[in-house]
Design a protein around this motif. Structure first.
Motif, PDB file in Angstrom:
ATOM      1  N   SER A  70      44.771  31.244  37.874  1.00  0.00           N
ATOM      2  CA  SER A  70      45.800  31.875  37.264  1.00  0.00           C
ATOM      3  C   SER A  70      46.692  32.526  38.465  1.00  0.00           C
ATOM      4  O   SER A  70      46.035  32.824  39.701  1.00  0.00           O
ATOM      5  N   VAL A  71      47.758  32.704  38.534  1.00  0.00           N
ATOM      6  CA  VAL A  71      48.630  33.286  39.393  1.00  0.00           C
ATOM      7  C   VAL A  71      49.311  34.457  38.590  1.00  0.00           C
ATOM      8  O   VAL A  71      49.528  34.237  37.462  1.00  0.00           O
ATOM      9  N   ALA A  72      50.286  35.131  39.448  1.00  0.00           N
ATOM     10  CA  ALA A  72      51.282  36.190  38.830  1.00  0.00           C
ATOM     11  C   ALA A  72      52.204  35.355  38.029  1.00  0.00           C
ATOM     12  O   ALA A  72      52.773  34.506  38.411  1.00  0.00           O
ATOM     13  N   GLY A  73      52.405  35.656  36.677  1.00  0.00           N
ATOM     14  CA  GLY A  73      53.234  35.049  35.803  1.00  0.00           C
ATOM     15  C   GLY A  73      52.528  34.135  34.781  1.00  0.00           C
ATOM     16  O   GLY A  73      53.233  33.474  34.046  1.00  0.00           O
ATOM     17  N   THR A  74      51.347  33.676  35.174  1.00  0.00           N
ATOM     18  CA  THR A  74      50.639  32.743  34.275  1.00  0.00           C
ATOM     19  C   THR A  74      50.707  33.390  32.808  1.00  0.00           C
ATOM     20  O   THR A  74      50.424  34.504  32.665  1.00  0.00           O
ATOM     21  N   GLN A  75      51.093  32.393  31.849  1.00  0.00           N
ATOM     22  CA  GLN A  75      50.914  32.987  30.481  1.00  0.00           C
ATOM     23  C   GLN A  75      49.457  33.341  29.817  1.00  0.00           C
ATOM     24  O   GLN A  75      48.672  32.503  30.232  1.00  0.00           O
ATOM     25  N   GLY A  76      49.370  34.427  29.242  1.00  0.00           N
ATOM     26  CA  GLY A  76      47.988  34.888  28.852  1.00  0.00           C
ATOM     27  C   GLY A  76      47.845  33.772  27.471  1.00  0.00           C
ATOM     28  O   GLY A  76      48.519  33.293  26.802  1.00  0.00           O
ATOM     29  N   HIS A  77      46.673  33.728  27.358  1.00  0.00           N
ATOM     30  CA  HIS A  77      46.070  32.970  26.317  1.00  0.00           C
ATOM     31  C   HIS A  77      45.764  33.751  24.912  1.00  0.00           C
ATOM     32  O   HIS A  77      45.411  34.803  25.146  1.00  0.00           O
ATOM     33  N   PRO A  78      45.683  33.169  24.071  1.00  0.00           N
ATOM     34  CA  PRO A  78      45.426  34.010  22.422  1.00  0.00           C
ATOM     35  C   PRO A  78      43.803  33.951  22.666  1.00  0.00           C
ATOM     36  O   PRO A  78      43.019  33.276  23.198  1.00  0.00           O
ATOM     37  N   ARG A  79      43.130  34.554  21.699  1.00  0.00           N
ATOM     38  CA  ARG A  79      41.684  34.685  21.511  1.00  0.00           C
ATOM     39  C   ARG A  79      41.075  33.183  20.845  1.00  0.00           C
ATOM     40  O   ARG A  79      41.840  32.774  20.209  1.00  0.00           O
ATOM     41  N   ALA A  87      35.976  31.782  39.810  1.00  0.00           N
ATOM     42  CA  ALA A  87      35.191  30.485  39.559  1.00  0.00           C
ATOM     43  C   ALA A  87      36.189  29.401  39.296  1.00  0.00           C
ATOM     44  O   ALA A  87      36.114  28.258  39.837  1.00  0.00           O
ATOM     45  N   ASN A  88      37.239  29.841  38.449  1.00  0.00           N
ATOM     46  CA  ASN A  88      38.373  28.793  38.210  1.00  0.00           C
ATOM     47  C   ASN A  88      39.045  28.322  39.546  1.00  0.00           C
ATOM     48  O   ASN A  88      39.215  27.018  39.778  1.00  0.00           O
ATOM     49  N   TYR A  89      39.251  28.943  40.523  1.00  0.00           N
ATOM     50  CA  TYR A  89      39.797  28.723  41.909  1.00  0.00           C
ATOM     51  C   TYR A  89      38.913  27.865  42.507  1.00  0.00           C
ATOM     52  O   TYR A  89      39.136  26.753  43.151  1.00  0.00           O
ATOM     53  N   MET A 141      39.083  40.867  45.045  1.00  0.00           N
ATOM     54  CA  MET A 141      39.347  40.713  43.783  1.00  0.00           C
ATOM     55  C   MET A 141      40.489  41.642  43.167  1.00  0.00           C
ATOM     56  O   MET A 141      40.113  42.446  42.245  1.00  0.00           O
ATOM     57  N   ALA A 142      41.220  41.961  44.016  1.00  0.00           N
ATOM     58  CA  ALA A 142      42.325  42.918  43.580  1.00  0.00           C
ATOM     59  C   ALA A 142      43.152  42.398  42.385  1.00  0.00           C
ATOM     60  O   ALA A 142      43.494  41.382  41.938  1.00  0.00           O
ATOM     61  N   GLY A 143      43.145  43.389  41.542  1.00  0.00           N
ATOM     62  CA  GLY A 143      43.712  43.225  40.200  1.00  0.00           C
ATOM     63  C   GLY A 143      45.215  43.160  40.092  1.00  0.00           C
ATOM     64  O   GLY A 143      45.828  44.007  40.685  1.00  0.00           O
ATOM     65  N   ALA A 144      45.655  42.162  39.249  1.00  0.00           N
ATOM     66  CA  ALA A 144      47.205  42.133  38.842  1.00  0.00           C
ATOM     67  C   ALA A 144      47.200  42.964  37.570  1.00  0.00           C
ATOM     68  O   ALA A 144      46.186  43.340  37.043  1.00  0.00           O
ATOM     69  N   ALA A 145      48.524  42.997  37.102  1.00  0.00           N
ATOM     70  CA  ALA A 145      48.737  43.621  36.011  1.00  0.00           C
ATOM     71  C   ALA A 145      47.932  43.281  34.783  1.00  0.00           C
ATOM     72  O   ALA A 145      47.711  43.859  33.884  1.00  0.00           O
ATOM     73  N   VAL A 146      47.809  41.911  34.606  1.00  0.00           N
ATOM     74  CA  VAL A 146      47.256  41.368  33.427  1.00  0.00           C
ATOM     75  C   VAL A 146      45.711  41.023  34.078  1.00  0.00           C
ATOM     76  O   VAL A 146      45.353  40.715  35.134  1.00  0.00           O
ATOM     77  N   LEU A 147      44.664  41.324  33.302  1.00  0.00           N
ATOM     78  CA  LEU A 147      43.401  41.466  33.585  1.00  0.00           C
ATOM     79  C   LEU A 147      42.808  40.145  33.772  1.00  0.00           C
ATOM     80  O   LEU A 147      41.816  39.939  34.547  1.00  0.00           O
ATOM     81  N   THR A 148      43.257  39.337  33.092  1.00  0.00           N
ATOM     82  CA  THR A 148      42.778  37.891  33.277  1.00  0.00           C
ATOM     83  C   THR A 148      43.206  37.217  34.716  1.00  0.00           C
ATOM     84  O   THR A 148      42.958  36.235  34.809  1.00  0.00           O
ATOM     85  N   LEU A 149      44.102  38.144  35.243  1.00  0.00           N
ATOM     86  CA  LEU A 149      44.562  37.389  36.339  1.00  0.00           C
ATOM     87  C   LEU A 149      44.108  38.086  37.588  1.00  0.00           C
ATOM     88  O   LEU A 149      43.604  39.238  37.491  1.00  0.00           O
ATOM     89  N   ALA A 150      44.240  37.633  38.771  1.00  0.00           N
ATOM     90  CA  ALA A 150      44.140  38.374  40.098  1.00  0.00           C
ATOM     91  C   ALA A 150      44.952  37.913  41.233  1.00  0.00           C
ATOM     92  O   ALA A 150      45.506  36.863  41.056  1.00  0.00           O
ATOM     93  N   THR A 151      44.474  38.539  42.396  1.00  0.00           N
ATOM     94  CA  THR A 151      45.583  38.113  43.604  1.00  0.00           C
ATOM     95  C   THR A 151      44.869  37.117  44.352  1.00  0.00           C
ATOM     96  O   THR A 151      43.653  37.191  44.869  1.00  0.00           O
ATOM     97  N   TYR A 205      36.180  38.650  33.675  1.00  0.00           N
ATOM     98  CA  TYR A 205      37.493  37.975  33.877  1.00  0.00           C
ATOM     99  C   TYR A 205      37.881  37.822  35.032  1.00  0.00           C
ATOM    100  O   TYR A 205      38.477  36.670  35.643  1.00  0.00           O
ATOM    101  N   GLN A 206      37.717  38.678  36.273  1.00  0.00           N
ATOM    102  CA  GLN A 206      37.763  38.488  37.618  1.00  0.00           C
ATOM    103  C   GLN A 206      36.625  37.330  38.177  1.00  0.00           C
ATOM    104  O   GLN A 206      37.116  36.307  38.837  1.00  0.00           O
ATOM    105  N   TRP A 207      35.474  37.389  37.657  1.00  0.00           N
ATOM    106  CA  TRP A 207      34.495  36.190  37.872  1.00  0.00           C
ATOM    107  C   TRP A 207      34.963  35.115  37.370  1.00  0.00           C
ATOM    108  O   TRP A 207      34.805  34.010  38.265  1.00  0.00           O
TER     109      TRP A 207
END
Length: 522
Positions: free
Chosen positions: A189-198, A131-133, A9-19, A125-127
């Motif tokens: 989520s993929v790199a470039g996915t729009q972040g969501h609001p709370r 799970a989403n994948y 689960m290598a982290g991307a720039a946005v915490l809610t995303l991963a590689t 958020y990584q978990w």
């Protein structure tokens, strides 16, 4: 095959995303084997991904590369919530791990990737991402039963993760339904996915509730006798246990009772007696073995996967004398809570009130083998289900049923115990006594689940405040006693962590001037 996350689960720039990684990468990724697996060859990638999620639940060093000695997954997060409460006393600072959680001095550190806000946010958020994948995976080679088995666990992981995020980043459910909680992601989520609001507290709880309903349904239809023997996996009864936890937080007493009672009625787990023994003389009393008949969910730790210093027992086992600072920060029980036990209660051997240097020092949790740093992590026991069923029945007015569950459990610890209390009244403070049945049930949760569950989760949902005192065993230090802090006010924001700055940096849908949690206590 659609892409599934790498277990690292290598982290991307946005915490809610991963590689994401390819099937070839998955096949060569190191992982823990599943004993007795009978799933098809085409399901290997899904099983590797699941194994990766579960292994990360006890592995240090991936959710943050700093402060790793206090960031080792689920047990670390439960210990954090325990020392933030009133019953789990840190006798000294030691090297500082968990001390800053206990003294509520982490919220201002949200700009750092080395502290609790980042660690928790990133991990859960990584978990969720993984799970989403799995939920989105469309693998033709999977049988219907295999799909339900994978999907059930993925939905359970996501439900658990959103519930846990709500425990740390928002106030409790009842009375705060419309307040902001955390962003919800249900798609890969993929790199470039729009972040969501709370989303609101109610929306996050609804997501967790609906996810765990699906998990229970799918896992009930895909019971696999060989795979279900591996307690590191979320099985049907564990999903029910998570459902009971979520329902208690929502004050959905009917669901909590049904879920907890369903686990009990399966007869798959048995209450484990605590032998009447002097301190440390009977190692079967230690909570460090997932093979025990009362353990529903936990991680079996093998030698090459031990966290050594970055592990639960490095912090809990006072005899280990590890790395200096661990031994200098012994963990004790609140003396008032200890004295809630009857004189014949065998659980008294879990703490030593007569230790000259560390009165009320814990003896409940030790390495199973200090030479190899072994000791399993236990996340859920059947005893919790008896307590959940008792409280849920009590809150529905079914007091005979509530007392039956409570007495059935506690009589295995104290043959003289017989609760005849009635009512649901709870004190404004955790130290205020009402004599009610619900209070008696919560008392037993405080004793039975000490060090395992995360006491703060209960304090928040019960809407009680607490006061720490030197007489209870706390050090005479205004910072740890929380002098002049509003811990006696259940509406405080001490218990709500700040969102890490990295999330604001990578999520254009969040505005740090409007969406950050209060950095102060109120």
């Amino acid at each position: 095959m659609k892409k599934i996350f790498n277990y690292l689960m290598a982290g991307a720039a946005v915490l809610t995303l991963a590689t994401a990684c390819s099937e070839d990468q998955l096949e060569t990724s190191p992982t823990t084997a599943v004993s007795g697996s009978t799933m098809t060859q085409s399901s290997d990638a899904a099983m590797i991904a699941l194994n990766g999620i579960y292994r990360s639940m006890y592995t240090s060093g991936w959710s943050t590369t700093a402060n790793t000695h206090q960031c080792f997954g689920i047990s670390a997060y439960n210990l954090c919530a325990d020392v933030m409460g009133d019953d789990h006393i840190m006798a000294a600072q030691g090297n500082g791990w968990f001390w800053f959680d206990a003294r509520y001095n982490v919220k201002a550190r949200y700009t750092s990737s080395a502290w609790r806000s980042y660690d928790l946010w990133f991990a859960f958020y990584q978990w969720i991402s993984n799970a989403n994948y799995l939920i989105a995976m469309d693998e033709e080679g999977l049988t219907d039963v295999d799909k339900m088995y994978v999907l059930g666990q993925a939905y359970a992981v996501r439900a658990y993760s959103y519930w846990m995020l709500s425990q740390y980043f928002a106030r409790t459910f009842k009375g705060h339904e419309s307040e902001p909680c955390v962003p919800i992601y249900t798609e890969p989520s993929v790199a470039g996915t729009q972040g969501h609001p709370r989303s609101t507290v109610a929306e996050v709880y609804d997501q967790a509730k609906n996810d765990i309903i699906k998990a229970v349904e799918y896992l009930n239809k895909s019971v696999n006798t060989s795979l279900d023997k591996d307690k590191s996996f979320i099985t049907y009864p564990v999903a029910l246990g998570i459902q009971a936890r979520i329902a208690l937080s929502m004050e959905d007493w009917g669901t909590a009772a049904r879920a907890a009672e369903a686990v009990i009625n399966l007869g798959q787990y048995n209450i484990q007696p605590v032998a009447a023994a002097s301190f440390k003389k009977n190692t079967s009393n230690f909570i460090n073995n997932v093979g025990a008949g009362n353990v529903m969910w936990g991680s079996s730790i093998i030698a090459d996967q031990s966290g050594i210093y970055a592990s639960l027992y490095a912090h809990m086992d006072h005899d280990a004398d590890m790395y200096g600072g661990y031994d200098a920060a012994p963990k004790r029980i609140n003396a008032d809570t200890y004295n809630l036990m009857g004189a014949a209660d065998t659980r008294r051997c879990w703490w030593n009130p007569d230790d000259e240097n560390n009165p009320y020092q814990q003896e409940k949790m030790h390495f199973s083998d200090i030479n190899t740093y072994l000791g399993d992590y236990v996340y859920m026991r059947i005893e919790e289900m008896y307590l959940a069923a008792a409280e849920a029945e009590c809150m529905q007015g079914n007091e005979d049923a509530a007392r039956n569950y409570l007495n059935t459990l506690v009589k295995t610890r104290d043959a003289n115990y017989n609760c005849t209390a009635t009512g649901t009244a709870m004190g404004k403070l955790t130290s205020d006594r009402t004599g009610s049945l619900r209070e008696a049930i919560i008392d037993q949760r405080r004793i039975e689940l000490w060090g395992e569950y995360g006491r703060l989760y209960d304090i928040k949902r019960l809407k009680q405040g607490f006061i720490r005192t030197v007489a209870q065993g706390w050090p005479n230090d205004p910072n740890i006693l929380l002098t002049n802090r509003p811990s006696d006010d259940p509406e405080n924001y001490m218990w709500v962590l700040t969102i890490p700055q990295a999330e604001f940096d990578g999520n254009a849908s969040l505005d740090p001037t409007k969406d950050q949690n209060p950095t102060g206590d109120k």
